[in-house]
Design a protein around this motif. Structure first.
Motif, PDB file in Angstrom:
ATOM      1  N   LEU A   1     -12.272  75.717   2.897  1.00 11.31           N
ATOM      2  CA  LEU A   1     -11.346  74.781   2.269  1.00 11.31           C
ATOM      3  C   LEU A   1      -9.960  75.096   2.801  1.00 11.31           C
ATOM      4  CD1 LEU A   1     -10.369  72.736   0.077  1.00 11.31           C
ATOM      5  CD2 LEU A   1     -10.232  74.661  -1.476  1.00 11.31           C
ATOM      6  N   TRP A   2      -9.262  74.078   3.272  1.00  9.81           N
ATOM      7  CA  TRP A   2      -7.891  74.242   3.748  1.00  9.81           C
ATOM      8  C   TRP A   2      -6.996  73.352   2.903  1.00  9.81           C
ATOM      9  CZ3 TRP A   2      -4.919  76.608   7.659  1.00  9.81           C
ATOM     10  CH2 TRP A   2      -3.629  76.056   7.840  1.00  9.81           C
ATOM     11  N   MET A   3      -5.941  73.947   2.392  1.00 10.05           N
ATOM     12  CA  MET A   3      -4.950  73.121   1.684  1.00 10.05           C
ATOM     13  C   MET A   3      -3.563  73.578   2.080  1.00 10.05           C
ATOM     14  SD  MET A   3      -6.569  72.733  -2.131  1.00 10.05           S
ATOM     15  CE  MET A   3      -5.212  71.793  -2.813  1.00 10.05           C
ATOM     16  N   SER A   4      -2.785  72.669   2.619  1.00 12.18           N
ATOM     17  CA  SER A   4      -1.414  73.035   2.979  1.00 12.18           C
ATOM     18  C   SER A   4      -0.443  72.009   2.406  1.00 12.18           C
ATOM     19  CB  SER A   4      -1.253  73.137   4.503  1.00 12.18           C
ATOM     20  OG  SER A   4      -1.597  71.925   5.141  1.00 12.18           O
TER      21      SER A   4
ATOM     22  N   GLU B   1       2.089  77.879   0.434  1.00 11.86           N
ATOM     23  CA  GLU B   1       2.276  76.806   1.399  1.00 11.86           C
ATOM     24  C   GLU B   1       0.966  76.449   2.101  1.00 11.86           C
ATOM     25  OE1 GLU B   1       4.866  74.910   1.691  1.00 11.86           O
ATOM     26  OE2 GLU B   1       3.808  73.805   3.250  1.00 11.86           O
ATOM     27  N   LYS B   2       0.221  77.483   2.497  1.00  9.97           N
ATOM     28  CA  LYS B   2      -1.033  77.223   3.196  1.00  9.97           C
ATOM     29  C   LYS B   2      -2.137  78.110   2.632  1.00  9.97           C
ATOM     30  CE  LYS B   2       1.165  75.822   7.428  1.00  9.97           C
ATOM     31  NZ  LYS B   2       1.558  76.101   8.786  1.00  9.97           N
ATOM     32  N   LEU B   3      -3.205  77.465   2.231  1.00  7.17           N
ATOM     33  CA  LEU B   3      -4.360  78.187   1.713  1.00  7.17           C
ATOM     34  C   LEU B   3      -5.548  77.910   2.608  1.00  7.17           C
ATOM     35  CD1 LEU B   3      -5.916  79.636  -0.676  1.00  7.17           C
ATOM     36  CD2 LEU B   3      -6.408  77.346  -1.508  1.00  7.17           C
ATOM     37  N   TYR B   4      -6.233  78.990   2.970  1.00  7.88           N
ATOM     38  CA  TYR B   4      -7.463  78.822   3.727  1.00  7.88           C
ATOM     39  C   TYR B   4      -8.491  79.716   3.081  1.00  7.88           C
ATOM     40  CZ  TYR B   4     -10.688  78.671   7.722  1.00  7.88           C
ATOM     41  OH  TYR B   4     -11.783  78.490   8.529  1.00  7.88           O
ATOM     42  N   MET B   5      -9.535  79.144   2.541  1.00  7.51           N
ATOM     43  CA  MET B   5     -10.525  80.007   1.911  1.00  7.51           C
ATOM     44  C   MET B   5     -11.942  79.657   2.330  1.00  7.51           C
ATOM     45  SD  MET B   5     -10.074  79.018  -2.044  1.00  7.51           S
ATOM     46  CE  MET B   5     -11.131  77.802  -2.796  1.00  7.51           C
TER      47      MET B   5
END
Lengths: 203, 607
Positions: free
Chosen positions: B545-548, B585-589
């Motif tokens: 999951l990527w959320m920026s 700012e940027k999440l990558y999980m």
């Protein structure tokens, strides 16, 4: 119309500013065309810096605005529209070697290291001084150089960074002031310590 | 490559094999006990059957049946697919699978292509090649996507695998022509060297000259992304001594005169990338055009054509002889207009894949729709990829395509304006769509005729296209669009969202509604922590999951990390001051069997 003229404490220069565009619109910064990218090997540090400076993501409230009202200010948005850089850059005319060298303002020199099979290139213009350059070289070739002292040179490492200058002489990196160095350096070579004996300050 | 993928937990050391089910098969292979004879037969049969089973999904299923089947499956698997290089370690993969011939490894999240992932984030090939150099000396194929590959890695690869046959690098970086030279010279059995959209550094090494001098096994040589000139004479000789060559894609430094010389050497090509298709650098010749037509006429096997990087339009008619056979045509680097496209496309009856620039306009797309009745994949790229240019393609082109190309499976369409009606029409005309990616380049743009959000259009796509697995949305979208996706997008595996939605509900609809969701990438949308919590039941089944630039907080992400021990939660910073902030700012999980990676750079914090 925004920016009513006031004559209070500050000069409301915005009101009198000559601009193109409808009143009420902010100046739009169009996404600048992709700069010519020289694909000479440059170090990651440089790119990292320039990219983070470039960063400004605009998070806007999802307005149901129609297009009649002033469009939101188009600040430069990273990565939008989602086109790979390769494709974006490919609409630049292709560069021949000569063109690339002429246009890029960098000073590219080859770097070799004794024992490593690969040649590299660095752009000396990117660095502000020896410490930065040395650190970059350390990263590039995965070794450690330690410190430089005027008296002893590089004593704490088996590797010694040297360069060939305009006259063809091999010099120890750090002996001359930085500006003199970047204007006279033709190539870099990281020598094994034993070979570098004889190169000292003042050669 | 298909977008199929694998759960990280599948590669665990048998952790998910149910122990209740071990009764069906006996234990070891060599057994003297007569009562186990049928089991022995069963095992032999299974082993032979498994040799034919190549789909990794089916193999994963087989491995779940019981311990014995698990063991047999892992002994016979020859292709290792790892969709996220951090989901499992090289050591663990090697422990389970001992006879791997082929490796597929994917690294960075896709948004790295658009500069959203800082350099040096990771996805290093080094630990993999180092481990495999010892464990899989018979390795034959490596396919890497979005990995950082160094010249040293390529050197190790070249010297460690004597039977090495295929190297495919897609969207990779970190290496240069020095590394290519080593692969060319040391991999004597090399059949495939495909470089696709890589960033290849110019080390001023003449790698083309490094291939074996006495004939090569080369079947495919793709280097159109390599931005430095190659030694043409060496290339010509290489092509001349590579009798198996079928695929050749040249870079833009190859002129049309040089192309001619190469085509003369290789009339057997099936796939050709023409290079610049211009005469820059060629000596002046009067009858150049005639020669080229003969070259194409002689290329009876040509089915895939690309290149045209600096196209000289006078030469375009030379390709006419092959048009009727083409199944794939890539004009996406050629700025041609509708009038220039029509005489070419009208012959392309068999075309299945077509990539083009929007310079052909709606009118050009109408011509495509009129002829290419078997079109499966269409990509329309913008000549001017910015938000406020005038796009020459619109809903008109999309509608025309939907009406003419009913077999369409996959579309990527960049435009400046769109209507719900056209998208709805496509959903009905092309029900077999598997991939629908629409990029309305102006952010938050509504239907330009009605002023409505684009909810209904995308809603129709998920409703009517029952096979849809990949979706990218754009334009003005409210939570309603996401409610449609959650309700109808039951097969959706990949979803890309940008500048969309009203609030947390949007993301919740998707996380709660889409059971097959594997890859979710979101940017600049107002989704916050509570939306993130609504997906806890699902994250272990995802690849990432990527959320920026959303509305996530560090404390929220930290709680996710605490509640989900096998999830790696990375917070990526662009600027130092973000460290002080609670905003993420940027999440990558992503789920991983290995826990936090040990190669994370300092701008990555693993919660």
């Amino acid at each position: 119309m925004e920016g009513t003229v006031t004559f209070e404490s500050d000069l409301n220069l915005k009101a009198t500013e000559l601009r193109l565009g409808l009143p009420g619109t902010n100046e739009s910064e169009k996404q600048t065309p992709p700069s010519v990218r020289s694909n000479k090997r440059a170090l990651p540090d440089m790119n990292e810096e320039s990219r983070s400076k470039n960063y400004s993501s605009v998070t806007e409230a999802a307005g149901h605005g129609d297009r009649e009202t002033a469009p939101p200010s188009k600040a430069q948005v990273v990565g939008w529209p989602p086109i790979r850089s390769y494709r974006k850059n490919s609409f630049q005319p292709k560069k021949t070697e000569a063109d690339a060298d002429a246009e890029a303002t960098g000073i590219y020199v080859k770097v070799s290291m004794d024992g490593a099979p690969f040649l590299r290139k660095v752009d000396l213009k990117v660095y502000k001084g020896y410490p930065e350059l040395l650190k970059a070289l350390e990263n590039m070739f995965k070794f450690s150089i330690g410190e430089y002292s005027e008296r002893d040179g590089y004593t704490r490492s088996e590797f010694v960074p040297t360069y060939e200058d305009k006259d063809g002489d091999w010099m120890l990196l750090g002996d001359v002031p930085w500006d003199m160095f970047i204007s006279s350096c033709k190539k870099l070579r990281i020598m094994k310590g034993s070979e570098a004996r004889g190169l000292g300050c003042g050669v | 490559m298909s977008e199929d993928d694998e759960r990280a937990t599948d590669l665990s050391g048998g952790g998910i094999v149910s122990s209740n089910r071990t009764r069906c098969c006996g234990g070891s292979v060599a057994s003297d006990c007569p009562s186990q004879f049928p089991d022995q037969v069963l095992e032999n049969v299974l082993e032979n059957v498994l040799l034919f089973l190549t789909s990794r999904r089916e193999r994963n299923t087989v491995s779940l049946v019981c311990k014995s089947w698990y063991r047999l499956e892992k002994q016979t698997r020859s292709e290792l697919f790892i969709g996220n290089c951090y989901a499992v370690s090289p050591r663990r993969a090697i422990e389970r699978f001992q006879k791997i011939l082929s490796l597929v490894l994917k690294g960075k999240p896709r948004f790295a292509d658009f500069n959203l992932v800082p350099l040096n984030w990771g996805a290093h090939f080094t630990p993999w090649v180092t481990a495999m150099a010892e464990a899989y000396p018979w390795l034959e194929k490596v396919y890497l996507k979005r990995m950082s590959v160094t010249d040293e890695d390529l050197a190790l690869l070249a010297q460690s695998f004597p039977g090495f046959k295929e190297l495919v690098l897609v969207c990779c970086d970190g290496f240069g022509t020095s590394g290519l030279a080593l692969v060319a010279s040391k991999c004597r059995q090399l059949r495939v060297l495909d470089l696709i959209d890589d960033d290849v550094m110019d080390d001023e090494v003449d790698w083309i000259s490094c291939f074996p001098e006495t004939g090569t096994c080369l079947e495919s040589l793709i280097f159109d992304c390599v931005e430095c000139p190659v030694n043409f004479d060496a290339l010509e000789q290489l092509v001349a001594r590579s009798s198996s060559l079928r695929k050749l894609r040249l870079n833009r430094h190859v002129s049309i005169g040089q192309l001619h010389r190469l085509m003369v050497q290789a009339p057997q090509l099936t796939h050709l990338g023409t290079g610049s298709f211009s005469s820059a650098g060629d000596p002046a010749q009067g009858d150049q055009e005639l020669d080229l037509i003969s070259d194409f006429a002689a290329s009876k096997s040509l089915i895939c054509l690309s290149g045209f990087r600096d196209i000289l339009l006078d030469y375009l008619p030379a390709i006419h002889p092959v048009c009727a056979n083409l199944t794939s045509l890539n004009f996406s680097y050629a700025s041609i207009n509708a009038e220039q496209l029509k005489p070419v496309i009208c012959h392309c009856h068999k075309l299945q894949t077509f990539w083009v620039l929007d310079s052909v306009c709606d009118e050009g797309l109408q011509a495509v729709a009129a002829t290419c009745k078997d079109l499966r994949e269409l990509r329309v790229f913008p000549m001017n990829p910015s938000e406020d240019s005038d796009s020459p393609v619109s809903e008109v082109g999309l509608l025309a395509i939907s009406e003419g190309c009913r077999q369409l499976r996959s579309i990527l369409y960049f435009c400046q304006q769109m209507t719900n009606a056209a998208v709805v029409a496509m959903s009905k005309n092309c029900p077999d769509l598997v991939v629908f990616r629409l990029c309305i380049m102006g952010r938050h743009l509504p239907d330009h005729l009605t002023g409505q959000p684009m909810d209904e259009g995308f809603g129709a796509i998920v409703m009517n296209c029952n096979k849809l697995t990949r979706l990218a949305v754009s334009g003005l979208l409210t939570d309603k669009a996401f409610s449609y996706i959650g309700k109808y997008g039951k097969l959706v595996r990949t979803l890309s969202v940008a500048f969309a939605g009203d609030g947390d509900m949007g993301l919740r609809y998707v996380l709660e509604g889409c059971p097959k969701l594997q890859k979710l990438e979101i940017r600049d949308s107002p989704f916050g922590d509570s939306a993130l919590f609504s997906g806890l039941h699902h994250y272990y089944k995802m690849r990432f999951l990527w959320m920026s630039s959303c509305q996530l907080s560090r404390s929220g992400c930290k709680e996710i990390a605490q509640r989900m021990p096998r999830l790696v939660v990375e917070v990526i910073r662009d600027r130092v001051e973000e460290e002080m902030d609670d905003a993420v700012e940027k999440l990558y999980m992503y789920p991983s069997l290995e826990g936090p990676r040990d190669d994370a750079p300092k701008f990555v914090t693993i919660l």
